[in-house]
Design an enzyme around this catalytic site. Structure first.
Site, PDB file in Angstrom:
ATOM      1  N   GLN A 167      -8.241  -2.878  -4.580  1.00 28.99           N
ATOM      2  CA  GLN A 167      -9.527  -2.189  -4.661  1.00 28.99           C
ATOM      3  C   GLN A 167     -10.509  -2.935  -5.560  1.00 28.99           C
ATOM      4  O   GLN A 167     -10.112  -3.673  -6.444  1.00 28.99           O
ATOM      5  CB  GLN A 167      -9.388  -0.712  -5.073  1.00 28.99           C
TER       6      GLN A 167
HETATM    7  N1  LIG Z   1       0.092   2.980  10.222  1.00 33.57           N
HETATM    8  C1  LIG Z   1       0.325   2.204   9.170  1.00 33.57           C
HETATM    9  N2  LIG Z   1      -0.043   2.598   7.939  1.00 33.57           N
HETATM   10  C2  LIG Z   1       0.214   1.792   6.896  1.00 33.57           C
HETATM   11  C3  LIG Z   1       0.831   0.515   7.058  1.00 33.57           C
HETATM   12  N3  LIG Z   1       0.902  -0.072   5.843  1.00 33.57           N
HETATM   13  C4  LIG Z   1       0.383   0.790   4.955  1.00 33.57           C
HETATM   14  N4  LIG Z   1      -0.030   1.908   5.583  1.00 33.57           N
HETATM   15  C5  LIG Z   1      -0.692   3.075   4.983  1.00 33.57           C
HETATM   16  O1  LIG Z   1      -1.914   2.656   4.400  1.00 33.57           O
HETATM   17  C6  LIG Z   1      -2.195   3.393   3.202  1.00 33.57           C
HETATM   18  C7  LIG Z   1      -2.432   2.439   2.038  1.00 33.57           C
HETATM   19  O2  LIG Z   1      -1.221   1.804   1.745  1.00 33.57           O
HETATM   20  P1  LIG Z   1      -0.922   1.237   0.300  1.00 33.57           P
HETATM   21  O3  LIG Z   1       0.457   0.683   0.325  1.00 33.57           O
HETATM   22  O4  LIG Z   1      -1.260   2.267  -0.742  1.00 33.57           O
HETATM   23  O5  LIG Z   1      -1.992   0.079   0.223  1.00 33.57           O
HETATM   24  P2  LIG Z   1      -2.158  -1.018  -0.905  1.00 33.57           P
HETATM   25  O6  LIG Z   1      -2.775  -2.190  -0.259  1.00 33.57           O
HETATM   26  O7  LIG Z   1      -0.892  -1.215  -1.660  1.00 33.57           O
HETATM   27  O8  LIG Z   1      -3.229  -0.400  -1.841  1.00 33.57           O
HETATM   28  P3  LIG Z   1      -3.745  -1.019  -3.219  1.00 33.57           P
HETATM   29  O9  LIG Z   1      -2.520  -1.483  -3.963  1.00 33.57           O
HETATM   30  O10 LIG Z   1      -4.438   0.150  -3.859  1.00 33.57           O
HETATM   31  O11 LIG Z   1      -4.662  -2.144  -2.889  1.00 33.57           O
HETATM   32  C8  LIG Z   1      -0.994   4.329   2.991  1.00 33.57           C
HETATM   33  O12 LIG Z   1      -1.334   5.572   3.528  1.00 33.57           O
HETATM   34  C9  LIG Z   1       0.120   3.667   3.833  1.00 33.57           C
HETATM   35  O13 LIG Z   1       1.042   4.591   4.316  1.00 33.57           O
HETATM   36  C10 LIG Z   1       1.190   0.107   8.383  1.00 33.57           C
HETATM   37  O14 LIG Z   1       1.711  -0.979   8.642  1.00 33.57           O
HETATM   38  N5  LIG Z   1       0.908   0.993   9.385  1.00 33.57           N
END
Ligand SMILES: Nc1nc2c(ncn2[C@@H]2O[C@H](COP(=O)(O)OP(=O)(O)OP(=O)(O)O)[C@@H](O)[C@H]2O)c(=O)[nH]1
Length: 116
Positions: A7
């Site tokens: 973010q």
């Molecule tokens: N459908 C789907 N949803 C996903 C996938 N990967 C992550 N998500 C969803 O996307 C959202 C964000 O995922 P996070 O793992 O929190 O993302 P992040 O990139 O780690 O976020 P930050 O660390 O805050 O940058 C969550 O609701 C996950 O369940 C995927 O491959 N498919």
């Protein structure tokens, strides 16, 4: 290995992790087409850092399970990956939800940094 948040408020702190970094994995939401230009900008700005001049870059084109998600070729185009010169890079379609593509991407990273 560091897992760094994507973010906006956290991006200025990314550079504190660059020293001695051998590889960068950037996870991109392939279904969020409106924000791919931001991922492009941040990626290119990041790899300009001198500390990352030797680092391999893996892009995970994530969320391939989502209807309407862009293919890895389209994500590659949107990110301008072919303009990355003097750099080992690879894009891997994947879904963190189903697990598809995750090991393929990680195998590439291991092959890049293995033996170093
Ligand atoms: N459908 C789907 N949803 C996903 C996938 N990967 C992550 N998500 C969803 O996307 C959202 C964000 O995922 P996070 O793992 O929190 O993302 P992040 O990139 O780690 O976020 P930050 O660390 O805050 O940058 C969550 O609701 C996950 O369940 C995927 O491959 N498919």
């Amino acid at each position: 290995m560091w897992d760094i948040g994507g973010q906006e408020s956290l991006r200025t702190s990314w550079k504190t992790y660059y020293t001695n970094t051998k590889a960068v994995i950037m996870v991109v939401d392939s279904s969020d087409t409106d924000r791919l230009h931001i991922a492009k900008r941040e990626l290119h700005q990041m790899v300009e850092s001198e500390s990352l001049s030797e680092a391999s870059v893996l892009i995970f084109a994530n969320k391939q399970d989502v209807k309407g998600a862009l293919s890895s070729a389209k994500v590659s185009e949107a990110l301008g990956l072919t303009t990355l010169k003097d750099r080992q890079w690879h894009i891997q379609a994947c879904s963190a939800l189903t697990g598809d593509g995750l090991y393929d991407g990680l195998d590439w990273i291991v092959a890049q940094i293995g033996g170093q």
